[in-house]
Write an enzyme that holds these catalytic residues in place. Structure first.
Site, PDB file in Angstrom:
ATOM      1  N   THR A  57       0.853  -1.189   0.000  1.00  0.00           N
ATOM      2  CA  THR A  57       0.000   0.000   0.000  1.00  0.00           C
ATOM      3  C   THR A  57       0.888   1.239   0.000  1.00  0.00           C
ATOM      4  OG1 THR A  57      -0.165   0.229   2.395  1.00  0.00           O
ATOM      5  CG2 THR A  57      -1.766  -1.239   1.323  1.00  0.00           C
ATOM      6  N   VAL A  59       0.834   4.169   1.598  1.00  0.00           N
ATOM      7  CA  VAL A  59       1.221   4.776   2.872  1.00  0.00           C
ATOM      8  C   VAL A  59       2.253   3.903   3.589  1.00  0.00           C
ATOM      9  CG1 VAL A  59       0.403   5.608   5.109  1.00  0.00           C
ATOM     10  CG2 VAL A  59      -0.973   5.989   3.069  1.00  0.00           C
ATOM     11  N   CYS A  60       2.066   2.604   3.539  1.00  0.00           N
ATOM     12  CA  CYS A  60       3.031   1.688   4.163  1.00  0.00           C
ATOM     13  C   CYS A  60       4.390   1.805   3.476  1.00  0.00           C
ATOM     14  CB  CYS A  60       2.521   0.252   4.105  1.00  0.00           C
ATOM     15  SG  CYS A  60       0.971  -0.010   4.972  1.00  0.00           S
ATOM     16  N   ALA A  61       4.381   1.808   2.166  1.00  0.00           N
ATOM     17  CA  ALA A  61       5.622   1.955   1.409  1.00  0.00           C
ATOM     18  C   ALA A  61       6.296   3.279   1.732  1.00  0.00           C
ATOM     19  CB  ALA A  61       5.331   1.843  -0.087  1.00  0.00           C
ATOM     20  N   SER A  63       6.125   4.934   4.511  1.00  0.00           N
ATOM     21  CA  SER A  63       6.720   4.897   5.854  1.00  0.00           C
ATOM     22  C   SER A  63       8.073   4.194   5.834  1.00  0.00           C
ATOM     23  CB  SER A  63       5.768   4.232   6.858  1.00  0.00           C
ATOM     24  OG  SER A  63       5.701   2.836   6.688  1.00  0.00           O
TER      25      SER A  63
END
Length: 165
Positions: A57, A59-61, A63
């Site tokens: 995803t 946002v995860c990437a 972070s």
């Protein structure tokens, strides 16, 4: 039990999220080479646990990219990006992105991690994944910062995590 939201809808979590000033709970996760990675093996280092649902995803990437850029070059610091993704997927992502400063750990063999850290999504479409959170642990194993991100689709407060180092 805590609640966060995903696109505004309530998402119940199981377990108890760790508080600042408490001792970090021991864990065993799967490292990129499929070996066991434990908190005990990181003792004597500052550790940032960047916990998220999936590297696939945006946002995860982001972070993972942000912690690689902002924290990975800190002295005596390990950034551990934790998700349910298989180590192969996380390794491929880091290779394509040129990310070398963070380490990925998978919960796929250790579902008890999510429960122990209070980030286990208990029901719904995301059940089995983890909520987004950041936990900073000092060299003695004490938690110096903990943030359970209220909305799963939002990024954590990187500055607060870095200040806790």
């Amino acid at each position: 039990m805590s609640n966060v939201t995903f696109q505004g809808a309530a998402v119940p979590l199981s377990g108890s999220f760790p508080a600042k000033g408490t001792q970090a709970t021991s864990f065993s996760l799967t490292a990129g080479d499929l070996s066991e990675l434990t908190l005990e093996a990181l003792k004597g280092k500052k550790v940032i646990l960047n916990i998220f649902p999936s590297i696939d995803t945006s946002v995860c990437a982001q972070s993972v990219r942000a912690f690689n850029e902002k924290a990975a070059n800190q002295d005596n610091t390990v950034v551990l990006c934790i998700s349910a993704d298989l180590p192969f997927a996380a390794g491929r992502f880091c290779e394509v992105e040129g990310i070398e400063g963070v380490q990925h750990a998978s919960t796929f063999r250790s579902p008890d991690f999510a429960q122990a850290y209070g980030v286990a999504i208990a029901e719904g479409a995301l059940a089995g994944l983890t909520a987004r959170a950041v936990v900073c642990i000092n060299e003695e194993g004490l938690i110096t910062h903990s943030e359970l991100v209220a909305e799963i689709t939002e990024e954590p407060n990187y500055d607060a995590a870095l200040a806790a180092l």
